[in-house]
Design a protein around this motif. Structure first.
Motif, short mmCIF file in Angstrom:
data_model
loop_
_atom_site.label_atom_id
_atom_site.label_comp_id
_atom_site.label_asym_id
_atom_site.label_seq_id
_atom_site.Cartn_x
_atom_site.Cartn_y
_atom_site.Cartn_z
N ASN A 28 0.86 -1.19 0.00
CA ASN A 28 0.00 0.00 0.00
C ASN A 28 0.89 1.23 0.00
O ASN A 28 1.26 1.74 1.06
N ILE A 29 1.24 1.72 -1.19
CA ILE A 29 2.13 2.87 -1.26
C ILE A 29 1.38 4.15 -0.93
O ILE A 29 1.93 5.08 -0.36
N ALA A 30 0.11 4.19 -1.29
CA ALA A 30 -0.71 5.36 -0.98
C ALA A 30 -1.42 5.14 0.35
O ALA A 30 -1.53 4.01 0.83
N ALA A 31 -1.87 6.26 0.94
CA ALA A 31 -2.53 6.15 2.24
C ALA A 31 -3.87 5.43 2.13
O ALA A 31 -4.35 4.86 3.09
N ARG A 32 -4.49 5.48 0.97
CA ARG A 32 -5.79 4.83 0.78
C ARG A 32 -5.76 3.97 -0.47
O ARG A 32 -4.84 4.06 -1.27
N GLY A 33 -6.78 3.20 -0.64
CA GLY A 33 -6.94 2.44 -1.87
C GLY A 33 -6.29 1.07 -1.84
O GLY A 33 -5.76 0.65 -0.81
N ARG A 34 -6.36 0.42 -3.00
CA ARG A 34 -5.85 -0.94 -3.09
C ARG A 34 -4.33 -0.97 -3.04
O ARG A 34 -3.66 0.02 -3.37
N VAL B 210 5.38 -0.60 10.45
CA VAL B 210 4.98 -0.39 9.06
C VAL B 210 4.83 -1.74 8.37
O VAL B 210 5.78 -2.53 8.30
N ALA B 211 3.62 -1.98 7.88
CA ALA B 211 3.33 -3.23 7.18
C ALA B 211 3.30 -2.95 5.69
O ALA B 211 3.00 -1.84 5.27
N PRO B 212 3.62 -3.94 4.87
CA PRO B 212 3.62 -3.67 3.42
C PRO B 212 2.23 -3.39 2.88
O PRO B 212 2.07 -2.57 1.98
N ASN B 213 1.21 -4.05 3.42
CA ASN B 213 -0.13 -3.79 2.89
C ASN B 213 -1.17 -3.91 4.00
O ASN B 213 -0.85 -4.31 5.13
#
Lengths: 556, 127
Positions: free
Chosen positions: A523-529, B81-84
């Motif tokens: 999750n590179i962005a704060a929201r979304g997939r 911090v978790a990856p997803n």
């Protein structure tokens, strides 16, 4: 037999004696006076008063008698009337068994007892098998001037085939073999192989001549692998079972000619935090520690001393199980009776070996979910039908029915354990070895011993997909785009590499399958997939550098 | 920083760069004394007197260790911090923190994107 009609004061006397109501100075005087035929009004009124008072309190106490356990240095809990139930600490020498399902307050009971026992024994071993339950006692014991060490699995330093001090290695070898067979779940044939191997290694390493360079489990594995004449299934089973243990615990835990001796440990108060260990590692550690200490005491003919080592095992199902075969503990439970060790075992179900039931004189039965469990322990402590019926509807967390080991009062009794509150803001260290870290150890030189996992027979080895050279320009362009723009969502590489999105997806999957790329979901962005982020693997870096597109080595 | 590409380059490095860009003092592999041992935080961020411990995790196995390090560091905040988001949920389930530690450390589990956003939010007039 014809019934005899006794005078009321004799009936009262018998009742009072049965319920231990006359054990104080005045009570003894009353007995003596009646025996001498001096039944004056004061004596009879005092006797009748005690009996009446007890009968009234008993009427509110349900089917269990109000316990006559008011003396001793250890408070077990409270009876139905809120009075202390006390026993002398020596009763705990008879071992204890607590049965109750999850939430029955088994651990709370042990936590309640430990601060009372700790100042009165030289050694205290608390085994946490599932959760870190006992470490919270550290500040409590600290306030009493007692240092409670916390030893996690990876901090242990022990050698399962190191005999206890002053013990004949020839006599210890079969015990060590038995433990390893039990712990590793090996076939019976492996017992003989292990026994022979241990004795052979003892001989080769001059143990019988007085040397103390004891073989380690690594040496045993090596010797078994090298022994081509050994029974192949036993040999293979031994190696297969030993390898994960050796790989997991490693030389840091098991690589010592001389590790910690239980003589050192038996003089300290220790929490063995085995909660993060695999089942086999827990079994190995516990069985080795207990067996070593039991063997030492039995070999030295210690008989009926004052209890100086108290061992509490929380969630000890694997140690006492009847269905999982005999452990060192179940085999030795009868022998260690009277060696100065008090063992307190708590389990959730009635899968308990007969030797454990027979040799635990203190029994505590908490709330259970199964009638069979009530029957098992209820039968052992002599509950009648009414009392058994009472169990299933009245036991709740913190309430136990118990029987104590010794003394004149061996009736079942109801016992309430007080609720304990520990400060939540105190941080308990995960590890505190104290002066254990300074104990002398002799580390084994394992440089000549092959690492565990080496094949005994040809085993299929899983390998990553073979890397093939990427020849197409599109593939090179795609990899180059990743190298120049790392850690961005994968869908953006299509445009950067100058190709359509479907072609980019196809290439990506192809390159991943061929070992050039690895993908991560992030999750590179704060929201979304979550996006797919691509990582260049060394083969891709090499390929790009060959093409002059990527510097090899550290990026400036 | 010990760890693989995902841990170092994807999770930690962008946070370190973002914090430094906004004026915070950062330190990778920050040493912390825990008992007699020296352990290392993946990233320590100093915003004035505010101390943030950042630990990137790929599995919940070392979360307890992260707490010990952060408490020893006397961090005001610990960011795991978790990856997803899926892993973050697993970490939150695994996280059993006392209601308030003696050091007053607040513990958060973020995805990488959420952690980056929080850094930006920490400097409202600069970003």
């Amino acid at each position: 037999m014809a019934s005899v009609s006794l005078p009321p004061h004799l009936k009262n006397l018998l009742y009072a004696q049965r319920h231990r109501l006359l054990e104080d100075d005045l009570g003894r005087a009353i007995v003596r006076l009646i025996n001498l035929g001096i039944d004056d009004e004061f004596t009879l009124q005092e006797l009748a008063g005690r009996v009446r008072h007890h009968e009234i309190s008993q009427a509110f106490a349900g089917p269990f008698m109000t316990p006559g356990l008011a003396r001793g240095d250890v408070i077990l809990g409270f009876d139905q009337n809120g009075n202390f139930v006390r026993i002398p600490i020596a009763y705990l020498n008879g071992h204890s068994l607590t049965l109750g399902n999850s939430g029955a307050a088994k651990t709370t009971k042990t936590r309640f007892l430990v601060p009372q026992i700790a100042p009165r024994v030289r050694g205290l071993w608390l085994f946490d098998f599932r959760k870190r339950e006992f470490a919270v006692l550290r500040p409590v014991l600290q306030s009493m001037g007692i240092e409670l060490l916390i030893v996690p699995t990876r901090a242990l330093r022990f050698n399962p085939v190191q005999p206890p001090p002053d013990t004949d290695p020839r006599r210890f070898a079969p015990r060590a073999a038995d433990i390893l067979v039990h712990v590793l779940g090996l076939p019976a044939r492996a017992t003989k192989l292990l026994h022979a191997t241990i004795l052979r290694l003892y001989g080769e390493m001059d143990i019988f001549a007085g040397s103390q360079r004891y073989p380690t489990l690594f040496h045993i594995r090596d010797a078994v692998v090298a022994d081509k004449s050994a029974n192949p299934p036993a040999r293979q089973a031994l190696v297969d079972s030993l390898d994960p243990v050796l790989a997991s615990l490693g030389p840091e835990v098991l690589g010592y000619h001389i590790g910690w001796t239980t003589r050192d440990l038996a003089e300290r108060h220790i929490v063995f935090d085995l909660s993060d260990a695999a089942e086999v590692e827990k079994d190995l550690a516990v069985n080795c520690l207990l067996e070593s200490e039991f063997t030492y005491r039995i070999a030295h003919g210690v008989s009926n001393p004052v209890m100086d080592l108290y061992i509490a095992c929380d969630e000890a199902a694997s140690l006492v199980s009847a269905s999982q075969g005999s452990s060192g503990l179940t085999q030795r439970m009868g022998l260690i009776r009277g060696t100065g060790i008090g063992v307190d075992l708590s389990v959730q179900s009635g899968d308990i070996a007969q030797t454990i039931l027979s040799n635990t004189a203190n029994k505590f039965l908490g709330r259970c979910g199964s009638a069979r469990d009530y029957d098992l322990v209820g039968g052992a402590i002599g509950l009648n039908g009414e009392q058994r019926q009472w169990l299933s509807t009245n036991l709740r967390p913190g309430l136990f029915v118990a029987q104590v080991a010794e003394g004149q009062w061996r009736h079942p009794l109801v016992l309430e354990i007080p609720e304990l509150h520990f400060p939540s803001q105190v941080m308990i260290p995960a590890e505190d070895l104290g002066d254990l870290a300074r104990l002398p150890l002799v580390r084994a030189d394992l440089s000549g011993v092959p690492a565990p996992g080496g094949p005994v027979r040809k085993m299929p080895v899983l390998q990553s997909a073979p890397v093939q050279a990427a020849t197409s320009d599109a593939e090179i362009r795609f990899l180059d785009a990743i190298a120049k723009n790392p850690n961005i969502p994968s869908h953006r590489y299509a445009k950067l590499a100058g190709m359509g999105p479907r072609r980019a997806i196809e290439l990506r999957r192809n390159l991943i399958g061929r070992g050039f790329l690895r993908e991560h979901s992030v999750n590179i962005a704060a929201r979304g997939r979550a996006a797919i982020v691509l990582e260049l693997l060394p083969s891709a870096v090499k390929l790009l550098s060959t093409a002059g597109l990527y510097p090899v080595g550290p990026t400036p | 920083v010990r760890g693989g590409h995902l841990h170092n380059e994807v999770l930690i490095a962008p946070l370190e760069a973002a914090a430094r860009r906004l004026g915070a003092r950062t330190h990778l592999e920050h040493p912390v004394s825990v008992g007699s041992r020296t352990l290392f935080l993946d990233l320590a961020i100093f915003i004035g007197l505010h101390r943030i411990a950042v630990e990137a995790e790929l599995s919940p196995a070392r979360i307890r260790n992260d707490l010990r390090k952060a408490f020893a560091f006397r961090a005001h905040e610990l960011w795991i911090v978790a990856p997803n988001a899926q892993r973050a949920r697993v970490f939150r389930r695994a996280l059993k923190v006392p209601a308030a530690s003696s050091t007053g450390t607040r513990v958060f589990v973020f995805t990488q994107g959420q952690a980056a956003q929080r850094i930006i939010d920490s400097f409202p007039f600069r970003s």
